[in-house]
Design a protein around this motif. Structure first.
Motif, mmCIF file in Angstrom:
data_model
loop_
_atom_site.group_PDB
_atom_site.id
_atom_site.type_symbol
_atom_site.label_atom_id
_atom_site.label_comp_id
_atom_site.label_asym_id
_atom_site.label_seq_id
_atom_site.Cartn_x
_atom_site.Cartn_y
_atom_site.Cartn_z
ATOM 1 N N LEU A 1 38.255 54.803 111.946
ATOM 2 C CA LEU A 1 36.515 53.504 112.432
ATOM 3 C C LEU A 1 37.288 52.448 111.910
ATOM 4 C CD1 LEU A 1 33.546 55.985 111.408
ATOM 5 C CD2 LEU A 1 34.725 54.832 113.996
ATOM 6 N N LEU A 2 37.514 52.773 110.323
ATOM 7 C CA LEU A 2 38.238 51.141 109.886
ATOM 8 C C LEU A 2 39.492 50.471 110.553
ATOM 9 C CD1 LEU A 2 37.355 52.276 105.476
ATOM 10 C CD2 LEU A 2 36.056 51.293 107.404
ATOM 11 N N MET A 3 40.073 51.163 110.835
ATOM 12 C CA MET A 3 41.116 50.478 111.907
ATOM 13 C C MET A 3 40.965 50.255 112.689
ATOM 14 S SD MET A 3 44.072 53.063 110.488
ATOM 15 C CE MET A 3 45.516 52.188 111.235
ATOM 16 N N PHE A 4 40.078 51.117 113.573
ATOM 17 C CA PHE A 4 40.266 50.736 115.198
ATOM 18 C C PHE A 4 38.533 50.141 115.300
ATOM 19 C CE2 PHE A 4 42.964 53.981 115.209
ATOM 20 C CZ PHE A 4 44.266 53.559 115.851
ATOM 21 N N VAL A 5 37.722 49.790 114.585
ATOM 22 C CA VAL A 5 36.477 49.104 114.776
ATOM 23 C C VAL A 5 35.853 48.326 114.134
ATOM 24 C CG1 VAL A 5 33.648 49.393 114.612
ATOM 25 C CG2 VAL A 5 35.468 51.234 115.226
ATOM 26 N N ARG B 1 34.837 43.624 109.837
ATOM 27 C CA ARG B 1 35.880 42.433 110.739
ATOM 28 C C ARG B 1 35.692 41.451 110.373
ATOM 29 N NH1 ARG B 1 37.280 44.903 115.470
ATOM 30 N NH2 ARG B 1 37.293 42.777 116.461
ATOM 31 N N HIS B 2 35.119 40.875 109.629
ATOM 32 C CA HIS B 2 34.985 39.190 109.224
ATOM 33 C C HIS B 2 35.993 38.966 107.880
ATOM 34 C CE1 HIS B 2 31.286 37.961 110.958
ATOM 35 N NE2 HIS B 2 31.274 38.514 110.757
ATOM 36 N N MET C 1 23.306 52.191 108.776
ATOM 37 C CA MET C 1 24.259 51.315 108.003
ATOM 38 C C MET C 1 25.422 51.587 108.325
ATOM 39 S SD MET C 1 22.231 51.766 104.198
ATOM 40 C CE MET C 1 21.328 50.749 103.999
ATOM 41 N N ILE C 2 26.076 52.501 109.157
ATOM 42 C CA ILE C 2 27.413 52.453 109.413
ATOM 43 C C ILE C 2 28.044 51.398 110.592
ATOM 44 C CG2 ILE C 2 29.632 53.678 110.594
ATOM 45 C CD1 ILE C 2 28.080 56.464 109.359
ATOM 46 N N PRO C 3 27.019 50.802 111.600
ATOM 47 C CA PRO C 3 27.614 49.768 113.022
ATOM 48 C C PRO C 3 27.407 48.777 112.286
ATOM 49 C CG PRO C 3 26.019 51.503 113.553
ATOM 50 C CD PRO C 3 26.174 52.164 112.613
ATOM 51 N N PRO C 4 26.351 48.160 111.112
ATOM 52 C CA PRO C 4 26.729 46.749 110.957
ATOM 53 C C PRO C 4 27.872 46.572 109.880
ATOM 54 C CG PRO C 4 24.173 48.271 109.894
ATOM 55 C CD PRO C 4 25.106 49.029 110.852
ATOM 56 N N GLY C 5 27.226 48.111 108.702
ATOM 57 C CA GLY C 5 28.459 47.799 107.882
ATOM 58 C C GLY C 5 30.576 47.497 108.510
ATOM 59 N N LEU D 1 27.102 47.715 102.736
ATOM 60 C CA LEU D 1 25.929 48.813 103.191
ATOM 61 C C LEU D 1 27.371 50.286 103.649
ATOM 62 C CD1 LEU D 1 25.082 46.763 105.966
ATOM 63 C CD2 LEU D 1 24.010 47.861 104.716
ATOM 64 N N LEU D 2 27.899 50.645 103.449
ATOM 65 C CA LEU D 2 28.711 51.470 103.735
ATOM 66 C C LEU D 2 28.895 52.155 102.568
ATOM 67 C CD1 LEU D 2 31.823 50.967 105.830
ATOM 68 C CD2 LEU D 2 30.036 51.898 106.464
#
Length: 359
Positions: A216-220, A77-78, A68-72, A90-91
């Motif tokens: 992760l939240l900042m760069f992804v 980003r939206h 669930m991490i990648p789609p979350g 999801l996260l």
């Protein structure tokens, strides 16, 4: 994880919850039940079980949580609210599984046979990802709560009682602050136990985990540092209300014992532990050993969630055939009971159940 009251004879308001426990208690003193006999039956099932049954099924559940991490992250980003909220959910589901199922199994060394690998998973799941102390979790949960389940002052779930809080604040608001309190509490608990080096290690590992999470939240996901921190607190709080509920529903309100007069282990666990009914979300997120197989887990704490589910018919049949309690309630039933009897269960001091002894 559990990281951790209680009555058998109380007011008439709680008689519906307590009558079955009381009647079981009366019959249990005459039983010939033996924990060694039950253990032998369970060991036969273990010996006949494959690696898939012992560990593989639970690793698949864990993998589904990490999936669930990648789609979350991508949904965050939206720029519009619906996908952003979906990403947080999801996260939140992932972190709910991490904080409970993954960390709980790691605490009990139930993820694999290797002691070294289990130690790694404890530090990874509990400290690096979960922002809590593996040292304190094992000490409080494995070394105190399990051997002294529902023994007043030791394993009585008193960690989760905050008598100063009103019922609705405690049940539905206070849990939302756990993401802030958990890392602070981890270090404070260790310092109180004068484990300075362990506290320093915990601080370093927890800090690295939080930095990795926010990065992760900042760069992804492309969030600013401030929004990344706030998003972390929000999604980590998503499953904390049921997390607190589960921690109190399965022990508080059941028979309580004094340390010097507690019953034999088999009766202690059967009378002081309750299974919640199967719930699709909670079974997946928290694991069977914390929901529908909590009795089995307390009797055989080193078994994985899947193995607790596999031995459940054996344990239930054995306890019932020997006149011992096998208690089960629905989540909503317990929530209604705790909401109604909050003062009795969570504010007043629990009475001690007098255990005569097995004949």
């Amino acid at each position: 994880m559990s990281k951790p009251n209680q009555t058998m004879q109380r007011k008439s308001a709680s008689s519906g919850e307590q009558q079955s426990s009381s009647s079981h208690h009366e019959t249990a003193v005459e039983t010939k039940a033996s924990l060694s006999e039950l253990t032998a039956a369970v060991q036969k099932v273990q010996e006949a079980s494959s690696w898939w049954d012992l560990y593989g099924v639970d690793w698949c559940y864990i993998a589904s949580g990490f999936a669930m991490i990648p789609p979350g992250l991508l949904l965050l980003r939206h720029q519009t609210w619906p996908p952003f909220i979906a990403g947080l959910i999801l996260l939140g589901f992932y972190y709910g599984m991490l904080k409970t199922k993954m960390s709980h199994l790691a605490t009990h060394s139930a993820l694999c046979r290797s002691k070294l690998a289990n130690r790694f998973w404890q530090l990874f799941f509990i400290e690096f990802c979960g922002s809590f102390s593996a040292e304190y979790a094992i000490g409080a949960h494995v070394k105190v709560h399990h051997p002294y389940t529902n023994v007043i002052g030791l394993g009585d779930s008193s960690t989760w009682r905050v008598p100063s809080l009103p019922r609705y604040i405690y049940l539905f608001v206070a849990p939302l602050f756990l993401p802030v309190m958990t890392p602070i509490g981890a270090v404070v608990f260790l310092l109180q136990d004068k484990k300075v080096l362990k506290a320093f290690q915990c601080f370093i590992v927890v800090s690295l985990g939080l930095v990795a999470n926010i990065s992760l939240l900042m760069f992804v996901s492309g969030l600013t540092a401030k929004v990344a921190v706030l998003s972390t607190l929000v999604y980590r709080a998503l499953m904390d209300i049921p997390y607190i509920h589960v921690n109190i529903f399965q022990h508080i309100g059941l028979p309580m014992y004094a340390r010097d007069s507690r019953p034999p282990r088999l009766h202690l666990m059967s009378s002081g532990v309750l299974n919640l009914s199967h719930n699709l979300l909670l079974d997946w997120n928290f694991g069977h050993s914390l929901i529908a197989c909590h009795i089995e887990h307390h009797l055989f704490p080193k078994l994985s969630d899947n193995m607790c589910l596999k031995i459940q018919p054996i344990v239930q049949k054995y306890l019932q055939e020997h006149g011992l309690p096998y208690q089960k309630r629905g989540y909503l039933d317990r929530l209604k009971f705790f909401t109604k009897e909050y003062k009795m269960l969570m504010v007043d001091a629990p009475p001690i159940t007098q255990f005569i002894g097995v004949q």
